[in-house]
Design a protein around this motif. Structure first.
Motif, PDB file in Angstrom:
ATOM      1  N   SER A  41       0.789  -7.920  50.410  1.00 15.42           N
ATOM      2  CA  SER A  41      -0.110  -8.901  51.014  1.00 15.42           C
ATOM      3  C   SER A  41      -1.011  -8.264  52.065  1.00 15.42           C
ATOM      4  O   SER A  41      -2.217  -8.542  52.129  1.00 15.42           O
ATOM      5  N   ILE A  42      -0.454  -7.381  52.898  1.00 14.67           N
ATOM      6  CA  ILE A  42      -1.242  -6.706  53.942  1.00 14.67           C
ATOM      7  C   ILE A  42      -2.328  -5.838  53.310  1.00 14.67           C
ATOM      8  O   ILE A  42      -3.496  -5.886  53.709  1.00 14.67           O
ATOM      9  N   MET A  43      -1.963  -5.050  52.314  1.00 14.11           N
ATOM     10  CA  MET A  43      -2.928  -4.144  51.688  1.00 14.11           C
ATOM     11  C   MET A  43      -4.060  -4.927  51.021  1.00 14.11           C
ATOM     12  O   MET A  43      -5.233  -4.558  51.132  1.00 14.11           O
ATOM     13  N   LYS A  44      -3.715  -6.017  50.361  1.00 11.30           N
ATOM     14  CA  LYS A  44      -4.736  -6.822  49.698  1.00 11.30           C
ATOM     15  C   LYS A  44      -5.669  -7.474  50.706  1.00 11.30           C
ATOM     16  O   LYS A  44      -6.895  -7.495  50.513  1.00 11.30           O
ATOM     17  N   THR A  45      -5.117  -7.975  51.802  1.00 11.55           N
ATOM     18  CA  THR A  45      -5.931  -8.636  52.826  1.00 11.55           C
ATOM     19  C   THR A  45      -6.901  -7.665  53.481  1.00 11.55           C
ATOM     20  O   THR A  45      -8.084  -7.980  53.678  1.00 11.55           O
ATOM     21  N   VAL A  46      -6.424  -6.485  53.820  1.00 14.23           N
ATOM     22  CA  VAL A  46      -7.282  -5.480  54.454  1.00 14.23           C
ATOM     23  C   VAL A  46      -8.433  -5.087  53.535  1.00 14.23           C
ATOM     24  O   VAL A  46      -9.591  -4.999  53.962  1.00 14.23           O
ATOM     25  N   SER A  94      11.295  -1.604  53.595  1.00 14.12           N
ATOM     26  CA  SER A  94      10.157  -2.500  53.800  1.00 14.12           C
ATOM     27  C   SER A  94      10.214  -3.697  52.848  1.00 14.12           C
ATOM     28  O   SER A  94      10.790  -3.626  51.760  1.00 14.12           O
ATOM     29  N   ASP A  95       9.581  -4.791  53.280  1.00 11.67           N
ATOM     30  CA  ASP A  95       9.433  -5.987  52.453  1.00 11.67           C
ATOM     31  C   ASP A  95       8.273  -5.759  51.482  1.00 11.67           C
ATOM     32  O   ASP A  95       7.113  -5.659  51.898  1.00 11.67           O
ATOM     33  N   VAL A  96       8.572  -5.691  50.193  1.00 13.49           N
ATOM     34  CA  VAL A  96       7.557  -5.349  49.196  1.00 13.49           C
ATOM     35  C   VAL A  96       6.430  -6.371  49.173  1.00 13.49           C
ATOM     36  O   VAL A  96       5.244  -6.013  49.168  1.00 13.49           O
ATOM     37  N   GLU A  97       6.756  -7.671  49.158  1.00  8.47           N
ATOM     38  CA  GLU A  97       5.723  -8.705  49.124  1.00  8.47           C
ATOM     39  C   GLU A  97       4.836  -8.645  50.363  1.00  8.47           C
ATOM     40  O   GLU A  97       3.618  -8.856  50.287  1.00  8.47           O
ATOM     41  N   ILE A 136      -7.383   3.121  57.438  1.00  6.99           N
ATOM     42  CA  ILE A 136      -7.194   2.868  58.872  1.00  6.99           C
ATOM     43  C   ILE A 136      -6.759   1.428  59.112  1.00  6.99           C
ATOM     44  O   ILE A 136      -5.857   1.144  59.910  1.00  6.99           O
ATOM     45  N   GLY A 137      -7.396   0.485  58.402  1.00 11.53           N
ATOM     46  CA  GLY A 137      -7.031  -0.919  58.550  1.00 11.53           C
ATOM     47  C   GLY A 137      -5.595  -1.194  58.133  1.00 11.53           C
ATOM     48  O   GLY A 137      -4.869  -1.950  58.805  1.00 11.53           O
ATOM     49  N   ILE A 138      -5.152  -0.587  57.026  1.00  8.72           N
ATOM     50  CA  ILE A 138      -3.772  -0.761  56.574  1.00  8.72           C
ATOM     51  C   ILE A 138      -2.800  -0.167  57.579  1.00  8.72           C
ATOM     52  O   ILE A 138      -1.759  -0.765  57.906  1.00  8.72           O
ATOM     53  N   TRP A 139      -3.110   1.011  58.097  1.00  9.89           N
ATOM     54  CA  TRP A 139      -2.229   1.661  59.080  1.00  9.89           C
ATOM     55  C   TRP A 139      -2.071   0.803  60.330  1.00  9.89           C
ATOM     56  O   TRP A 139      -0.948   0.632  60.832  1.00  9.89           O
ATOM     57  N   ARG A 140      -3.161   0.240  60.823  1.00  8.57           N
ATOM     58  CA  ARG A 140      -3.090  -0.621  62.006  1.00  8.57           C
ATOM     59  C   ARG A 140      -2.289  -1.882  61.714  1.00  8.57           C
ATOM     60  O   ARG A 140      -1.462  -2.311  62.538  1.00  8.57           O
ATOM     61  N   ALA A 141      -2.514  -2.475  60.547  1.00  9.89           N
ATOM     62  CA  ALA A 141      -1.777  -3.694  60.182  1.00  9.89           C
ATOM     63  C   ALA A 141      -0.287  -3.411  60.011  1.00  9.89           C
ATOM     64  O   ALA A 141       0.559  -4.226  60.402  1.00  9.89           O
ATOM     65  N   PHE A 142       0.047  -2.264  59.445  1.00  9.58           N
ATOM     66  CA  PHE A 142       1.452  -1.891  59.304  1.00  9.58           C
ATOM     67  C   PHE A 142       2.120  -1.737  60.666  1.00  9.58           C
ATOM     68  O   PHE A 142       3.271  -2.152  60.855  1.00  9.58           O
ATOM     69  N   ARG A 143       1.431  -1.131  61.604  1.00  7.52           N
ATOM     70  CA  ARG A 143       2.001  -0.960  62.946  1.00  7.52           C
ATOM     71  C   ARG A 143       2.255  -2.315  63.597  1.00  7.52           C
ATOM     72  O   ARG A 143       3.290  -2.519  64.242  1.00  7.52           O
TER      73      ARG A 143
END
Length: 229
Positions: free
Chosen positions: A150-155, A143-146, A203-210
């Motif tokens: 960014s996704i986790m912080k935004t969610v 995975s791309d660390v940055e 849940i938000g992080i999981w959806r964004a990761f998908r």
């Protein structure tokens, strides 16, 4: 006292209770004196009896003293969210001997005051409504660390119960056997129901990761079999 805007609800309650108990003692003393019973003589004459009762009711007196301490020093106040002996609850009432708390599953528990003063206690809302919490998870090594951070912080930032005054942040915690582990830290005033907020963020992080193609791995093991010839 209750009309004052300079005091929070917990201190108003504590002051009211102290005044109430003080007036109760004064009324009993005046009542005894008015019927010809000397309160001083009564106490002196029953000193031996009080000592005997005190030895047998040490825990009860300990709870009373603890109740007075709680009302005076305000280390625990009404509406505070506390954690004691692994139990997270909101304080509803503080009386002389016991305190009433409500747990996260809406169970009402009566606690002796000595438990609140005699052991380790965490006050999540002591002098501050904001408390910090975290949500942890791991991603695959490809995975791309940055991008993940960014996704986790935004969610977390977009959740309505996360404080806008304190910016959430993400940090890489460790390299595990099957994943790179991260945690997003955030502040919220909804301390009592924070587990619901954590669930929403997961849940938000999981959806964004998908949507972004980030993989959450699961533990895998490779087994080599040696076949005897």
């Amino acid at each position: 006292v209750y009309r004052s805007r300079r005091l929070d609800a917990g201190r108003k309650y504590a002051i009211f209770q102290i005044i109430r108990y003080f007036l109760l003692v004064v009324m009993i003393t005046v009542g005894l004196e008015s019927v010809g019973v000397s309160f001083t003589v009564l106490i002196a004459g029953s000193a031996a009896l009080l000592v005997g009762i005190g030895l047998g009711l040490q825990n009860l007196f300990n709870d009373f003293v603890s109740g007075i301490i709680l009302l005076i020093d305000c280390s625990v106040e009404v509406n505070d969210v506390i954690e004691v002996e692994g139990l997270v609850a909101r304080v509803l009432n503080i009386n002389l001997r016991t305190s009433v708390v409500r747990t996260r599953d809406d169970k009402y528990i009566i606690l002796p005051n000595s438990i609140l003063t005699g052991g380790k206690l965490i006050n999540w809302t002591h002098h501050s409504e904001l408390s910090r919490f975290d949500v942890s998870l791991g991603v695959s090594y490809g995975s791309d660390v940055e991008k993940v951070m960014s996704i986790m912080k935004t969610v977390a930032r977009e959740h309505p119960m996360v404080s806008a005054d304190r910016e959430p942040f993400v940090r890489l915690t460790q390299f595990s056997d099957s994943s790179i582990d991260f945690e997003v830290l955030f502040w919220t005033e909804d301390v009592f129901r924070v587990e619901n907020t954590k669930s929403d963020i997961r849940i938000g992080i999981w959806r964004a990761f998908r949507e972004q193609g980030v993989e959450i791995p699961f533990p895998q093991r490779v087994v080599h079999l040696n076949q005897a010839k």
